[in-house]
Design an enzyme around this catalytic site. Structure first.
Site, PDB file in Angstrom:
ATOM      1  N   GLU A 117       0.826  -1.194   0.000  1.00  0.00           N
ATOM      2  CA  GLU A 117       0.000   0.000   0.000  1.00  0.00           C
ATOM      3  C   GLU A 117       0.865   1.250   0.000  1.00  0.00           C
ATOM      4  OE1 GLU A 117      -2.642  -0.676   3.313  1.00  0.00           O
ATOM      5  OE2 GLU A 117      -3.900  -1.988   2.100  1.00  0.00           O
ATOM      6  N   CYS A 142       3.569   8.550   0.931  1.00  0.00           N
ATOM      7  CA  CYS A 142       4.081   7.621   1.937  1.00  0.00           C
ATOM      8  C   CYS A 142       4.207   6.270   1.230  1.00  0.00           C
ATOM      9  CB  CYS A 142       3.101   7.551   3.105  1.00  0.00           C
ATOM     10  SG  CYS A 142       3.545   6.318   4.324  1.00  0.00           S
ATOM     11  N   CYS A 171       6.456  -6.850   6.805  1.00  0.00           N
ATOM     12  CA  CYS A 171       7.578  -6.206   7.501  1.00  0.00           C
ATOM     13  C   CYS A 171       8.390  -7.244   8.253  1.00  0.00           C
ATOM     14  CB  CYS A 171       7.056  -5.156   8.476  1.00  0.00           C
ATOM     15  SG  CYS A 171       8.422  -4.195   9.202  1.00  0.00           S
ATOM     16  N   CYS A 225       6.524  -4.656  15.519  1.00  0.00           N
ATOM     17  CA  CYS A 225       5.967  -3.664  16.441  1.00  0.00           C
ATOM     18  C   CYS A 225       4.537  -4.075  16.805  1.00  0.00           C
ATOM     19  CB  CYS A 225       5.968  -2.288  15.788  1.00  0.00           C
ATOM     20  SG  CYS A 225       7.615  -1.810  15.239  1.00  0.00           S
ATOM     21  N   CYS A 241       1.295  -2.202  15.384  1.00  0.00           N
ATOM     22  CA  CYS A 241       1.257  -1.928  13.948  1.00  0.00           C
ATOM     23  C   CYS A 241       0.524  -3.024  13.173  1.00  0.00           C
ATOM     24  CB  CYS A 241       2.695  -1.799  13.433  1.00  0.00           C
ATOM     25  SG  CYS A 241       2.813  -1.737  11.641  1.00  0.00           S
ATOM     26  N   GLU A 280      10.378  -2.047   6.894  1.00  0.00           N
ATOM     27  CA  GLU A 280      11.463  -1.288   7.529  1.00  0.00           C
ATOM     28  C   GLU A 280      12.484  -0.984   6.424  1.00  0.00           C
ATOM     29  OE1 GLU A 280      12.747   0.185  10.442  1.00  0.00           O
ATOM     30  OE2 GLU A 280      14.334   0.516   8.990  1.00  0.00           O
ATOM     31  N   LEU A 296      10.575   6.212  17.534  1.00  0.00           N
ATOM     32  CA  LEU A 296      11.168   5.904  18.844  1.00  0.00           C
ATOM     33  C   LEU A 296      10.124   5.334  19.808  1.00  0.00           C
ATOM     34  CD1 LEU A 296      13.915   6.103  20.274  1.00  0.00           C
ATOM     35  CD2 LEU A 296      13.154   8.283  21.218  1.00  0.00           C
ATOM     36  N   HIS A 297       9.101   6.074  20.069  1.00  0.00           N
ATOM     37  CA  HIS A 297       7.958   5.673  20.912  1.00  0.00           C
ATOM     38  C   HIS A 297       8.281   5.438  22.379  1.00  0.00           C
ATOM     39  CE1 HIS A 297       5.934   5.667  17.160  1.00  0.00           C
ATOM     40  NE2 HIS A 297       6.461   4.544  16.730  1.00  0.00           N
ATOM     41  N   ASN A 326      -3.959   5.672  15.707  1.00  0.00           N
ATOM     42  CA  ASN A 326      -5.181   5.111  15.141  1.00  0.00           C
ATOM     43  C   ASN A 326      -5.302   3.687  15.620  1.00  0.00           C
ATOM     44  OD1 ASN A 326      -5.505   7.347  13.128  1.00  0.00           O
ATOM     45  ND2 ASN A 326      -3.437   6.573  12.734  1.00  0.00           N
ATOM     46  N   CYS A 386      -1.006   6.092   9.744  1.00  0.00           N
ATOM     47  CA  CYS A 386       0.222   5.427  10.178  1.00  0.00           C
ATOM     48  C   CYS A 386      -0.059   4.162  10.987  1.00  0.00           C
ATOM     49  CB  CYS A 386       0.963   6.407  11.061  1.00  0.00           C
ATOM     50  SG  CYS A 386       2.611   6.656  10.537  1.00  0.00           S
TER      51      CYS A 386
HETATM   52  S1  SF4 Z   1       5.806   0.086  12.622  1.00  0.00           S
HETATM   53 FE1  SF4 Z   1       7.081  -0.032  10.759  1.00  0.00          FE
HETATM   54  S2  SF4 Z   1       8.842  -1.282  11.424  1.00  0.00           S
HETATM   55 FE2  SF4 Z   1       7.267  -1.633  12.955  1.00  0.00          FE
HETATM   56  S3  SF4 Z   1       6.216  -3.473  12.202  1.00  0.00           S
HETATM   57 FE3  SF4 Z   1       5.106  -1.684  11.403  1.00  0.00          FE
HETATM   58  S4  SF4 Z   1       5.913  -1.367   9.348  1.00  0.00           S
HETATM   59 FE4  SF4 Z   1       7.392  -2.679  10.483  1.00  0.00          FE
END
Ligand code: SF4
Length: 345
Positions: free
Chosen positions: A93, A106, A113, A117, A120, A165, A220-221, A295, A338
């Site tokens: 996407e 984007c 990935c 995370c 995500c 990534e 970073l988070h 989100n 995001c």
């Molecule tokens: S936030 Fe980015 S690096 Fe982390 S799992 Fe999702 S797509 Fe991968």
């Protein structure tokens, strides 16, 4: 022929050599190269200044693995999400994000990935493969066309924040950027490109050594190892100490400000201790912190923190001379925001 080579895997020099080996002029390679990149040709047939005989010869030897925008969804706020089909039918996407003054693409760098995370949606898809440079380039071209069509202006910025990534697909991402910034490609300024990484220390140092001109952002988070490892498990492999060291190296070499992407979640990283750790982590160099609205991808543990918690971040960061912006989420109604890219369309 099932396994013809993707012609865009060839450098200009290789293409020139190919024509010489065919008994043709090297210059023919330049012409075809221009069609493939600057003019984004989707077929050999459309290369009108090349003879029919040469086009047939190319057809017999090569393929052009263009991407195809399979589905396009438009949000009420002007955001466009594309489901992009690759030559092997895998889907990634990419998103067009318009604001008053700019249009940002984007783009994705991997199918799925490699990282995990926990907040995500993309992480729920396992990594299938890396994207090739031309597949990354094509996403940018498709969004540039959409920007001209729907927003009457060319694309102005690119962020590598889609699926994947980027530093785990380093060579292809750099090759794509080379073509995007080259006068033989899209001729965009590298200053308008941001590569966003979750923090792969070795690759950040490599980029610094290679004198790249684009910008760096780090998701970073949290600046506390236990908290970061709980939400981004690969942090146990690449702990904050190593990340910080790599970023110091990056800054020493490039003198470029570092941007940190940061979501504040309720009960996870919304205390004063979390804010203080962030200040301590990023104070070594000019920094900007983007506080991103979250989100939710479901009703689980990750929920947006309160306004009070956000304000605590803003006040403390500003007091310490760190630039802070709050980025409202865009395209929520079409799952284009995001961390929401998960091939749901
Ligand atoms: S936030 Fe980015 S690096 Fe982390 S799992 Fe999702 S797509 Fe991968």
């Amino acid at each position: 022929m099932a396994d013809k080579k993707d012609i865009r895997a060839l450098t200009k020099e290789q293409l020139r050599n190919f024509f010489v080996a065919q008994g043709d002029k090297a210059f023919r390679g330049n012409q075809v190269y221009e069609w493939l990149w600057k003019k984004s040709a989707h077929s050999f047939e459309g290369m009108t200044n090349i003879s029919k005989e040469t086009r047939d010869m190319l057809e017999a030897n090569f393929t052009i693995n263009n991407i195809r925008v399979d589905q396009m969804q438009r949000s009420t706020d002007g955001t466009i999400k594309n489901a992009v089909k690759l030559h092997d039918d895998l889907v990634v996407e990419s998103v067009l994000i318009p604001t008053e003054t700019r249009t940002t693409a984007c783009v994705s760098s991997q199918v799925g990935c490699s990282l995990d995370c926990r907040f995500c949606a993309t992480a729920r898809l396992k990594r299938m493969r890396n994207l090739n440079p031309d597949e990354i380039y094509d996403q940018v071209v498709a969004i540039d066309n959409q920007s001209r069509l729907y927003h009457d202006r060319p694309l102005s910025n690119i962020v590598f924040m889609g699926m994947g990534e980027p530093l785990m697909n380093y060579n292809n991402v750099l090759k794509a950027i080379e073509m995007i910034t080259s006068e033989e490609g899209l001729g965009m300024s590298p200053k308008r490109i941001t590569v966003s990484t979750s923090g792969v220390p070795k690759m950040i140092k490599k980029m610094a050594d290679e004198d790249v001109r684009f910008k760096l952002a780090v998701s970073l988070h949290s600046a506390i190892d236990e908290v970061r490892t709980a939400i981004m498990p690969f942090n146990s492999t690449f702990p904050l100490k190593d990340l910080r060291e790599a970023l110091e190296y990056w800054y020493a070499k490039t003198k470029n400000r570092i941007t940190y992407e940061y979501v504040v979640w309720r009960g996870i990283n919304d205390s004063q201790k979390d804010v203080d750790a962030l200040v301590k982590f990023c104070k070594f160099a000019p920094s900007k912190v983007n506080l991103i609205e979250y989100n939710p991808i479901d009703d689980g543990e990750f929920q947006q923190a309160s306004d009070d918690a956000l304000n605590r971040y803003i006040t403390t960061l500003e007091k310490n001379g760190i630039t802070v912006t709050v980025r409202r989420s865009r395209g929520k109604d079409i799952d284009a925001a995001c961390g929401q890219l998960a091939n749901k369309s």
